[in-house]
Design a protein around this motif. Structure first.
Motif, PDB file in Angstrom:
ATOM      1  N   ARG A 360       1.248  -0.911   0.213  1.00  0.00           N
ATOM      2  CA  ARG A 360       0.145  -0.378   0.024  1.00  0.00           C
ATOM      3  C   ARG A 360       0.682   0.970  -0.123  1.00  0.00           C
ATOM      4  N   ALA A 361       2.114   1.257   0.558  1.00  0.00           N
ATOM      5  CA  ALA A 361       3.100   2.040   0.812  1.00  0.00           C
ATOM      6  C   ALA A 361       3.903   2.435  -0.110  1.00  0.00           C
ATOM      7  N   ALA A 362       4.170   1.565  -0.922  1.00  0.00           N
ATOM      8  CA  ALA A 362       5.242   1.599  -1.984  1.00  0.00           C
ATOM      9  C   ALA A 362       4.123   2.191  -3.437  1.00  0.00           C
ATOM     10  N   ALA A 363       2.475   1.497  -3.005  1.00  0.00           N
ATOM     11  CA  ALA A 363       1.901   1.993  -4.387  1.00  0.00           C
ATOM     12  C   ALA A 363       1.165   3.406  -4.306  1.00  0.00           C
ATOM     13  N   ARG A 364       1.437   4.326  -3.437  1.00  0.00           N
ATOM     14  CA  ARG A 364       1.358   5.520  -2.873  1.00  0.00           C
ATOM     15  C   ARG A 364       2.420   6.327  -3.810  1.00  0.00           C
ATOM     16  N   PRO A 365       1.844   7.539  -4.402  1.00  0.00           N
ATOM     17  CA  PRO A 365       2.270   8.390  -5.197  1.00  0.00           C
ATOM     18  C   PRO A 365       3.273   9.288  -4.243  1.00  0.00           C
ATOM     19  N   GLU A 366       2.331   9.339  -3.386  1.00  0.00           N
ATOM     20  CA  GLU A 366       2.749  11.020  -2.441  1.00  0.00           C
ATOM     21  C   GLU A 366       1.425  10.322  -1.128  1.00  0.00           C
ATOM     22  N   GLY A 367       2.822  10.967  -0.124  1.00  0.00           N
ATOM     23  CA  GLY A 367       2.793  10.745   1.331  1.00  0.00           C
ATOM     24  C   GLY A 367       3.468  11.283   2.077  1.00  0.00           C
ATOM     25  N   SER A 399       7.876  -7.318  -2.475  1.00  0.00           N
ATOM     26  CA  SER A 399       9.360  -7.604  -3.171  1.00  0.00           C
ATOM     27  C   SER A 399      10.672  -6.366  -2.840  1.00  0.00           C
ATOM     28  N   TYR A 400      11.825  -6.668  -3.357  1.00  0.00           N
ATOM     29  CA  TYR A 400      12.603  -5.450  -3.036  1.00  0.00           C
ATOM     30  C   TYR A 400      12.364  -5.692  -4.351  1.00  0.00           C
ATOM     31  N   ARG A 401      12.422  -5.690  -5.557  1.00  0.00           N
ATOM     32  CA  ARG A 401      12.103  -4.743  -6.704  1.00  0.00           C
ATOM     33  C   ARG A 401      11.101  -4.594  -6.647  1.00  0.00           C
ATOM     34  N   ASN A 402      10.793  -4.137  -6.128  1.00  0.00           N
ATOM     35  CA  ASN A 402       9.164  -2.690  -5.994  1.00  0.00           C
ATOM     36  C   ASN A 402       9.485  -1.621  -5.942  1.00  0.00           C
ATOM     37  N   ALA A 403       9.007  -0.843  -7.417  1.00  0.00           N
ATOM     38  CA  ALA A 403       9.898   0.560  -7.981  1.00  0.00           C
ATOM     39  C   ALA A 403       9.350   1.859  -6.793  1.00  0.00           C
ATOM     40  N   GLY A 404       7.936   1.130  -6.173  1.00  0.00           N
ATOM     41  CA  GLY A 404       7.968   2.310  -4.859  1.00  0.00           C
ATOM     42  C   GLY A 404       7.989   2.987  -4.157  1.00  0.00           C
ATOM     43  N   ILE A 405       9.545   1.594  -3.901  1.00  0.00           N
ATOM     44  CA  ILE A 405      10.108   1.857  -2.565  1.00  0.00           C
ATOM     45  C   ILE A 405      11.412   2.688  -3.421  1.00  0.00           C
TER      46      ILE A 405
END
Length: 446
Positions: A360-367, A399-405
């Motif tokens: 959920r945190a990775a998917a949010r573009p802002e925060g 996943s470690y590969r998640n671009a949102g992190i």
């Protein structure tokens, strides 16, 4: 009456303020001295002599400011930046030994933030020799990208160059006109210097060897205080001035218009020696690393608040001081708080930064949690690679590969957990990281 001419009661008050970390010294040319075969000499004088030799001018004790004007007068196409390059070449190639007085100042552990009017690394060198590890270093320069105190300064001994640090890119003051202009720019850039401004407003200033012409001293004191000199405080400021006929008018001015300023008319070496002796025996010592509860900052997206609170509870059960911006603990954010400042201070003062990562945190573009990550990553960049600081807790198979992190967070080991799961494993991992931090810092200070 103490041997530096300060009543014992006033000296005891000053020592107590230092022990409480409430004193910020401003170290000037009078104390920035190096050892030479002919005894201690001001580093400004040593630099001036070396620069005079480089530019082919016979040195007769001129100030660096005077040499700058001579250099420009003799080289019509030259600029002040060219002269700064000459100065930087001298400073960067020097191997100076700090004077005993400067080392004595460095031994006063209660001095956590030290400001210097010099562009040389002498004060930082003294702290490194005494502490066994390098302090954080920051500098003001109008053309520098980052002008404020360095990230993490509340948790580390820190040196800040008020008039810039010797550098080929960022400007530093080499003439009296430079100093005046930098003082005015410091005042103009105050909104961009929130950490420095707050530190100066909250601290008791101890001016040591800040030698300027009388008029410039008054300007300097006014800007450093951030308010009129006649607007007194409940407790005193301290100004150490070696006895000199030239300082008589400044002392008289302060006695008339800055009644809370205590002038200490004693040799600087004696002032620092007495202060170091008294501080070393003062009973109000700050807690040791072993006594201080570990401080853990927990960052989370609103969607993961329940998980963050569960982690905080588990850490507190294990004796760790976990901080959340919301909750029932007394240190949480309250109505009217400057939340950006409070959160940034907490990140800078924490031993570990626990980032709750989820799909959920990775998917949010802002925060706002992304701003917290940015501040934590900035601090982590100044911490040795073998000292843990970033401790991500990954939820629900992220996943470690998640671009949102952020990429930097994907290069450190994650603790994996599931929403609603037992938090003891997380707490044990964090405790292990805390032990590693303290062991590494203890080795660095030994």
């Amino acid at each position: 009456m103490s041997r530096i001419g300060l009543p014992d009661r006033d000296l005891d008050k000053l020592v107590a303020l230092v022990a409480d970390g409430r004193v910020v010294p401003i170290v000037g040319d009078g104390l920035l001295q190096v050892r030479t075969v002919d005894g201690d000499r001001p580093v400004a004088e040593v630099v001036a002599a070396a620069v005079a030799e480089r530019i082919g001018v016979e040195f007769a004790g001129e100030s660096l400011s005077d040499l700058g004007h001579t250099f420009l007068a003799g080289n019509r196409k030259a600029t002040l930046d060219d002269f700064r390059d000459e100065v930087h070449d001298v400073v960067s190639g020097a191997t100076w030994e700090p004077s005993d007085s400067l080392r004595a100042l460095a031994r006063i552990r209660g001095l956590r933030l030290l400001l210097t009017t010099g562009f040389d690394p002498l004060l930082a060198t003294s702290l490194r020799e005494v502490d066994g590890n390098a302090p954080l270093v920051g500098a003001f320069a109008t053309n520098a990208r980052h002008k404020d105190l360095p990230s993490g300064w509340q948790a580390e001994r820190t040196v800040y160059h008020l008039y810039g640090q010797s550098d080929r890119v960022n400007r530093f003051a080499v003439t009296e006109e430079d100093v005046l202009e930098t003082l005015l720019q410091l005042q103009a850039h105050e909104p961009m210097l929130p950490e420095l401004t707050r530190a100066l407003q909250q601290a008791h200033l101890l001016l040591l060897g800040c030698r300027y012409p009388d008029w410039l001293s008054r300007v300097f004191l006014r800007i450093a205080r951030r308010k009129r000199l006649a607007d007194g405080r409940q407790e005193a400021e301290y100004l150490a001035i070696e006895p000199s006929p030239g300082d008589a008018t400044l002392v008289r001015f302060l006695e008339q218009f800055s009644t809370r300023t205590v002038v200490v008319p004693a040799p600087l070496s004696e002032v620092v020696e007495v202060l170091a002796e008294r501080c070393s025996t003062h009973s109000a010592q700050p807690p040791t690393e072993a006594e201080r509860p570990p401080s853990v900052f927990i960052s989370y997206a609103n969607e993961d608040r329940a998980m963050a609170e569960a982690i905080a509870t588990a850490l507190q059960v294990h004796g760790l001081d976990a901080w959340l911006d919301k909750g029932d603990h007394p240190e949480r954010l309250h109505a009217g708080d400057d939340f950006r400042r409070r959160i940034r201070e907490r990140i800078a003062g924490s031993e570990l930064f626990v980032a709750v990562l989820s799909p959920r945190a990775a998917a949010r573009p802002e925060g706002f949690y992304r701003r917290e990550w940015e501040w934590a990553l900035e601090r982590a960049s100044a911490i040795a690679p073998d000292v843990p600081f970033l401790v991500p807790v990954a939820l629900d198979g992220l996943s470690y590969r998640n671009a949102g992190i952020p990429e930097r967070m994907r290069t450190v080991h994650w603790i994996t957990a599931n929403s609603g799961g037992a938090m003891d494993v997380v707490a044990e991992e964090v405790k292990h990281a805390i032990r590693t931090v303290r062991a590494r810092r203890a080795r660095g200070a030994a």
